[in-house]
Design an enzyme around this catalytic site. Structure first.
Site, short mmCIF file in Angstrom:
data_model
loop_
_atom_site.label_atom_id
_atom_site.label_comp_id
_atom_site.label_asym_id
_atom_site.label_seq_id
_atom_site.Cartn_x
_atom_site.Cartn_y
_atom_site.Cartn_z
N LYS A 126 0.87 -1.19 0.00
CA LYS A 126 0.00 0.00 0.00
C LYS A 126 0.89 1.22 0.00
O LYS A 126 2.02 1.17 0.47
CB LYS A 126 -0.89 -0.01 1.25
CG LYS A 126 -2.07 0.92 1.17
CD LYS A 126 -3.24 0.28 0.46
CE LYS A 126 -4.37 1.26 0.22
NZ LYS A 126 -5.58 0.61 -0.32
N ASP A 166 -7.07 4.51 -4.52
CA ASP A 166 -7.73 4.37 -3.21
C ASP A 166 -8.34 5.75 -2.94
O ASP A 166 -8.57 6.51 -3.91
CB ASP A 166 -6.71 3.96 -2.12
CG ASP A 166 -7.39 3.58 -0.79
OD1 ASP A 166 -7.95 2.48 -0.71
OD2 ASP A 166 -7.37 4.39 0.17
P1 NDP Z 1 -13.02 7.95 -2.71
O1 NDP Z 1 -11.96 8.96 -2.49
O2 NDP Z 1 -13.56 7.74 -4.08
O3 NDP Z 1 -14.28 8.24 -1.75
C1 NDP Z 1 -14.15 8.28 -0.37
C2 NDP Z 1 -15.46 8.77 0.20
O4 NDP Z 1 -15.41 8.71 1.61
C3 NDP Z 1 -15.76 10.21 -0.15
O5 NDP Z 1 -17.15 10.39 -0.20
C4 NDP Z 1 -15.14 10.97 1.02
O6 NDP Z 1 -15.71 12.24 1.23
C5 NDP Z 1 -15.44 10.03 2.17
N1 NDP Z 1 -14.41 10.17 3.19
C6 NDP Z 1 -13.08 9.99 3.03
N2 NDP Z 1 -12.42 10.22 4.17
C7 NDP Z 1 -13.36 10.58 5.06
C8 NDP Z 1 -13.32 10.95 6.42
N3 NDP Z 1 -12.15 11.00 7.08
N4 NDP Z 1 -14.49 11.23 7.03
C9 NDP Z 1 -15.68 11.17 6.35
N5 NDP Z 1 -15.77 10.83 5.06
C10 NDP Z 1 -14.63 10.54 4.43
O7 NDP Z 1 -12.43 6.57 -2.12
P2 NDP Z 1 -12.93 5.09 -2.38
O8 NDP Z 1 -14.40 5.06 -2.56
O9 NDP Z 1 -12.05 4.50 -3.41
O10 NDP Z 1 -12.54 4.39 -1.00
C11 NDP Z 1 -13.41 4.33 0.12
C12 NDP Z 1 -12.96 3.23 1.06
O11 NDP Z 1 -12.95 1.97 0.36
C13 NDP Z 1 -11.55 3.39 1.63
O12 NDP Z 1 -11.51 2.83 2.93
C14 NDP Z 1 -10.70 2.52 0.69
O13 NDP Z 1 -9.52 2.09 1.31
C15 NDP Z 1 -11.68 1.36 0.47
N6 NDP Z 1 -11.41 0.57 -0.71
C16 NDP Z 1 -11.38 1.12 -1.96
C17 NDP Z 1 -11.17 0.32 -3.06
C18 NDP Z 1 -11.21 0.87 -4.45
O14 NDP Z 1 -11.14 0.06 -5.39
N7 NDP Z 1 -11.36 2.16 -4.65
C19 NDP Z 1 -10.90 -1.12 -2.93
C20 NDP Z 1 -11.06 -1.62 -1.57
C21 NDP Z 1 -11.27 -0.80 -0.53
P3 NDP Z 1 -14.94 13.55 0.69
O15 NDP Z 1 -15.01 13.46 -0.81
O16 NDP Z 1 -15.70 14.68 1.26
O17 NDP Z 1 -13.54 13.43 1.21
#
Ligand code: NDP
Length: 444
Positions: A126, A166
């Protein structure tokens, strides 16, 4: 003291201040205890757990770049190459101001077991940076990505380490990173996944984590005689995982009614309008207030609150530690049947235990969100073959992989008399394969 306890204590002592890594370490170690204790002296003699809990390599570097005002900015970059026993290191890059070594290590450690569960030949890694892409111009994001890759490129490669997206790293960032890698290495190879479709990306990779989450959740519900059709679903997050989880949940007949971002959340009793959500988040990169303004049935609330909505299924899809004990209590009081993690470690250990004690089906992220990395491995396979598969082919493979993961996780839990404890099942099944490969490869 038992070997497992000894290792937990030593690793925490040797790696102070890495709270999220400690949390992930404890969760895994507690559930694999039953396996280790079958043959404790052998594990201890080979220092298997110490080797597992210490990354093979940890890289930290300076990332200088120039903002639109001509000011030089300096961020920190990381890549943790945790374990390559079963394949090249594989895992995403996270760009978020909260990123530090403890967060990258927790994600890398979890990734080892997740990748093992997919049944595909990928090790765990990672990386990321404390850079915040929010509010930056495209040029600033490009300048950052190019500088980040100028150091990272020497440590990665299609057969060595293959990063992906991510939080904060989507198609735009992967494109800039790939372009700079190609330029520096003079080689056109599948060194990153999540690429654009015109330069080696795989169809269905964008949808994969969210769709995979629903394939896993549906398999888990079916095994417990629950039909997803007509169920009310609370989702957190409004990024890549959340959007496609909502889309697939609707296709399966469920009704997602919430989503959230870091400033607020939406309750839409008519069901989330996915096309509108994509327009707001993927195209315009706006806040969720824009969704509420465009849709009469939607309520916007500041802060945190999706878990207060009465639902049958909860899908945390935003970030780590976003579902706390008090949230678990509210969900249980509201009659939740299942919680399935789309994000990595969104549920605290206490909240997970509370849900399990109250007979809520609980799907741990390392199993239920493995669809993203699994499809990344399918992207690597297509790149090696110099071929592209259709959306339907990739989607069908993804569905089969997720259903197999569920079957293996459920079987591992039953084998150790922990029926329906999918947390233990996922850790045990992922762990056993990695440890067997490590043993076969000698002391490396
Ligand atoms: P994105 O950046 O596309 O979206 C993240 C979302 O979560 C956004 O809506 C963001 O809001 C919100 N968010 C992020 N940090 C915070 C926080 N500290 N408090 C509240 N809301 C938060 O990321 P992903 O959708 O790709 O990833 C989301 C999760 O899924 C993570 O844990 C990631 O590790 C996991 N994951 C992702 C994969 C992938 O293929 N993308 C695969 C496996 C797991 P805002 O835009 O306002 O920051």
């Amino acid at each position: 003291m038992s070997y497992v306890d000894e290792v937990i204590e030593t690793i925490i002592e040797q790696n102070p201040g890495e709270a999220e890594f400690h949390q992930a370490l404890r969760e895994v170690m507690e559930t694999i205890r039953v396996v280790v204790e079958e043959n404790e002296e052998e594990y201890r003699k080979n220092a298997l757990l110490e080797r597992l809990a210490n990354p093979e390599r940890q890289i930290k570097f300076r990332v200088p770049w120039v903002d639109d005002n001509g000011q030089v900015q300096v961020n920190t970059g990381y890549r943790v190459q945790f374990n390559s026993a079963i394949g090249p290191y594989k895992g995403g890059l996270r760009f978020h101001p909260s990123v530090n070594i403890g967060i990258i290590k927790f994600l890398g450690f979890e990734q080892i077991f997740k990748n093992s569960l997919t049944g595909l030949p990928i090790g765990g890694g990672k990386g990321g940076s404390n850079f915040d892409p929010k509010g930056k111009s495209d040029r600033e994001v490009m300048a950052f990505c190019q500088s980040f890759m100028t150091e990272l490129y020497r440590h990665i490669g299609a057969d060595t380490d293959v990063p992906a997206g991510d939080i904060g790293v989507g198609a735009r960032e992967v494109g800039f990173l790939f372009g700079q890698y190609k330029r520096l290495s003079n080689s056109y190879e599948g060194v990153l996944t999540g690429k654009g479709l015109t330069f080696g990306g795989s169809l269905a990779r964008t949808e994969a984590t969210g769709y995979g989450l629903l394939y896993f959740t549906n398999a888990m519900l079916k095994a417990n005689d629950i039909d997803i059709a007509g169920k009310t679903i609370a989702v957190s997050g409004a990024g890549n995982v959340a959007i496609y989880a909502i889309e697939k949940a609707q296709q399966l007949g469920g009704k997602p009614v919430t989503c959230s971002d870091s400033t607020g959340w939406i309750y839409d009793p008519e069901g989330i309008d996915v096309a509108l959500l994509k327009e707001v988040k993927e195209v315009k990169r706006e806040r969720l207030t824009a969704y509420a303004e465009a849709r009469e049935s939607a309520e916007y609330h500041e802060g945190k609150g999706v878990w207060t909505v009465k639902c049958d299924i909860a899908l945390p899809c935003a970030t780590q530690n976003e579902l706390l004990l008090e949230d678990a209590k509210t969900l249980v009081a509201n009659g939740v049947l299942a919680v399935a993690e789309g994000a990595n470690m969104p549920t605290t250990i206490e909240a997970t235990e509370y849900l399990q004690e109250n007979n809520v089906l609980f799907a741990p992220g390392k199993a239920s969100n493995a669809g993203g990395v699994a499809t990344s491995a399918l992207e690597m396979a297509q790149n090696s073959q110099r071929l592209s598969w259709t959306f339907e082919e990739v989607d069908l493979k993804l569905k089969n992989i997720m259903e197999n993961i569920f079957a293996n996780v459920a079987a591992a839990a039953s084998e150790y008399d922990m029926d329906k404890n999918y947390v233990a099942g996922a850790n045990i099944a992922g762990f056993k394969k990695v440890v067997e490969a490590m043993n076969a490869q000698g002391i490396v």
